[in-house]
Design a protein around this motif. Structure first.
Motif, mmCIF file in Angstrom:
data_model
loop_
_atom_site.group_PDB
_atom_site.id
_atom_site.type_symbol
_atom_site.label_atom_id
_atom_site.label_comp_id
_atom_site.label_asym_id
_atom_site.label_seq_id
_atom_site.Cartn_x
_atom_site.Cartn_y
_atom_site.Cartn_z
ATOM 1 N N ALA A 64 0.847 -1.194 0.000
ATOM 2 C CA ALA A 64 0.000 0.000 0.000
ATOM 3 C C ALA A 64 0.880 1.241 0.000
ATOM 4 O O ALA A 64 1.960 1.259 0.602
ATOM 5 N N GLY A 65 0.407 2.266 -0.688
ATOM 6 C CA GLY A 65 1.191 3.479 -0.855
ATOM 7 C C GLY A 65 1.948 3.511 -2.154
ATOM 8 O O GLY A 65 2.442 4.575 -2.564
ATOM 9 N N SER A 66 2.063 2.352 -2.827
ATOM 10 C CA SER A 66 2.675 2.308 -4.153
ATOM 11 C C SER A 66 1.733 2.964 -5.155
ATOM 12 O O SER A 66 0.553 3.202 -4.874
ATOM 13 N N CYS A 67 2.236 3.254 -6.335
ATOM 14 C CA CYS A 67 1.373 3.869 -7.339
ATOM 15 C C CYS A 67 1.677 3.320 -8.716
ATOM 16 O O CYS A 67 2.733 2.708 -8.955
ATOM 17 N N LEU A 68 0.733 3.513 -9.613
ATOM 18 C CA LEU A 68 0.847 3.120 -11.011
ATOM 19 C C LEU A 68 0.827 4.388 -11.862
ATOM 20 O O LEU A 68 -0.116 5.179 -11.771
ATOM 21 N N ILE A 69 1.870 4.579 -12.663
ATOM 22 C CA ILE A 69 1.923 5.662 -13.649
ATOM 23 C C ILE A 69 1.791 5.000 -15.012
ATOM 24 O O ILE A 69 2.641 4.191 -15.403
ATOM 25 N N LEU A 70 0.717 5.309 -15.728
ATOM 26 C CA LEU A 70 0.435 4.600 -16.980
ATOM 27 C C LEU A 70 -0.121 5.568 -18.015
ATOM 28 O O LEU A 70 -0.931 6.438 -17.690
ATOM 29 N N CYS A 71 0.324 5.410 -19.252
ATOM 30 C CA CYS A 71 -0.309 6.116 -20.363
ATOM 31 C C CYS A 71 -0.208 5.256 -21.612
ATOM 32 O O CYS A 71 0.706 4.438 -21.741
ATOM 33 N N ASP A 72 -1.174 5.424 -22.502
ATOM 34 C CA ASP A 72 -1.171 4.696 -23.759
ATOM 35 C C ASP A 72 -2.100 5.363 -24.749
ATOM 36 O O ASP A 72 -2.957 6.178 -24.373
ATOM 37 N N THR A 73 -1.936 5.005 -26.007
ATOM 38 C CA THR A 73 -2.744 5.584 -27.073
ATOM 39 C C THR A 73 -4.139 4.986 -27.052
ATOM 40 O O THR A 73 -4.295 3.767 -27.021
ATOM 41 N N ILE A 74 -5.144 5.857 -27.049
ATOM 42 C CA ILE A 74 -6.516 5.362 -27.068
ATOM 43 C C ILE A 74 -6.955 5.118 -28.509
ATOM 44 O O ILE A 74 -6.442 5.714 -29.450
ATOM 45 N N GLU A 75 -7.928 4.233 -28.654
ATOM 46 C CA GLU A 75 -8.358 3.825 -29.992
ATOM 47 C C GLU A 75 -9.330 4.831 -30.595
ATOM 48 O O GLU A 75 -10.373 5.147 -30.021
ATOM 49 N N THR A 76 -8.970 5.334 -31.747
ATOM 50 C CA THR A 76 -9.827 6.158 -32.592
ATOM 51 C C THR A 76 -9.615 5.649 -34.021
ATOM 52 O O THR A 76 -8.695 4.860 -34.272
ATOM 53 N N PRO A 77 -10.422 6.071 -34.983
ATOM 54 C CA PRO A 77 -10.148 5.648 -36.367
ATOM 55 C C PRO A 77 -8.725 5.973 -36.810
ATOM 56 O O PRO A 77 -8.073 5.170 -37.493
ATOM 57 N N ASP A 78 -8.210 7.152 -36.420
ATOM 58 C CA ASP A 78 -6.858 7.535 -36.826
ATOM 59 C C ASP A 78 -5.792 6.675 -36.152
ATOM 60 O O ASP A 78 -4.838 6.236 -36.795
ATOM 61 N N THR A 79 -5.934 6.448 -34.840
ATOM 62 C CA THR A 79 -4.901 5.665 -34.153
ATOM 63 C C THR A 79 -4.963 4.196 -34.561
ATOM 64 O O THR A 79 -3.934 3.524 -34.623
ATOM 65 N N ARG A 80 -6.161 3.690 -34.856
ATOM 66 C CA ARG A 80 -6.266 2.309 -35.324
ATOM 67 C C ARG A 80 -5.577 2.148 -36.679
ATOM 68 O O ARG A 80 -4.854 1.178 -36.910
ATOM 69 N N ALA A 81 -5.794 3.121 -37.587
ATOM 70 C CA ALA A 81 -5.111 3.081 -38.884
ATOM 71 C C ALA A 81 -3.604 3.190 -38.705
ATOM 72 O O ALA A 81 -2.827 2.524 -39.408
ATOM 73 N N GLY A 82 -3.177 4.023 -37.746
ATOM 74 C CA GLY A 82 -1.759 4.143 -37.465
ATOM 75 C C GLY A 82 -1.162 2.837 -36.961
ATOM 76 O O GLY A 82 -0.056 2.452 -37.358
#
Length: 266
Positions: free
Chosen positions: A187-205
């Motif tokens: 307890a007290g630990s943390c998660l730092i997370l980021c990622d690309t969300i899905e949209t028509p443009d990112t899916r094509a990418g």
């Protein structure tokens, strides 16, 4: 990676005939650790999805802001950075140790190109420590076992997954992997997370990226990315575009389609 680990580490075998995710990312960041094949795919991606440059650079800025917050304001002194990538300015240990000199950082990556540059990740302030684990982040038991040589896993740790989890294509497997790390941290630990969300443009990418010969990388619907914080307490401003997470300068342009959060285990 201490002296003994450096002596026994596998030699880095670098394939310059196939695009490599760490090198393509380095190209988007304006770095020099890339080859013609990486630049060709990176330029093609940039042409069809211009926001990719903004995403790459916004991700680095979000990383610095999140690490600085966790170290300076949340009091966490230990960082486990999964899927480190190539060294660049304001790496995790540089940001963390500027705020808290005694911070301890473990970098984890299985890419030969990152292994070849690992020494650049190990320039720690004398009060703290850095080390490098050459391993696949999906092998949580091995990663945690080796990280314990530098980190005290009975004390809070910031677990970092930045623009990385898309290499684990199955949603359930990705969620289970995140949980396997968090379950091993107190307890007290943390998660730092980021990622690309899905949209028509990112899916094509993503499709274009995979067709170029690089290791496939999936984008996910926003609600799936948000679900990786289930059971954790989101730090304000919560989950959303990383452009809007505690920005230090006024936003210019549209928020990027890379979303993320900092969340605490209670």
């Amino acid at each position: 990676m201490n002296a003994e680990q450096q002596a026994t580490a596998p030699a880095a075998v670098i394939d310059t005939s196939t695009p490599h995710s760490a090198r393509v990312w380095n190209y988007w960041l304006g770095g020099k650790d890339n080859y013609p094949v990486d630049r060709a795919l990176g330029a093609r991606m940039e042409e069809m999805f211009p926001q990719i440059i903004d995403i790459a650079r916004a991700s680095r800025r979000f990383q610095a802001r999140a690490v600085r917050h966790v170290a300076a304001e949340a009091g966490i002194r230990q960082f486990l950075d999964l899927g480190t990538g190539l060294p660049t300015a304001d790496a995790t240990h540089e940001v963390a140790q500027r705020a808290v000199p005694e911070a301890r950082i473990v970098y984890v990556d299985n890419d030969p190109i990152v292994l070849a540059h690992a020494r650049a990740l190990l320039v720690s302030r004398p009060e703290g420590a850095t080390s490098y684990v050459h391993a696949d982040l999906t092998d949580a038991p091995k990663v945690l076992r080796e990280a314990a040589g530098t980190l005290d896993l009975t004390q809070p740790v910031a677990l970092m997954l930045l623009s990385t989890l898309g290499h684990v294509a199955d949603d359930d497997r990705a969620a289970a992997l995140v949980r396997s790390y968090l379950d091993a941290l107190p307890a007290g630990s943390c998660l730092i997370l980021c990622d690309t969300i899905e949209t028509p443009d990112t899916r094509a990418g993503s499709d274009e990226y995979a067709s170029g010969g690089a290791l496939p990388y999936v984008s996910r619907p926003a609600e799936v990315v948000r679900s990786f914080a289930d059971g954790l307490e989101l730090v304000e401003p919560g989950f959303g575009s990383i452009s809007l997470w505690r920005p230090e300068e006024p936003l210019t342009g549209e928020p990027v389609e890379q979303w993320g959060f900092v969340a605490v285990k209670r």
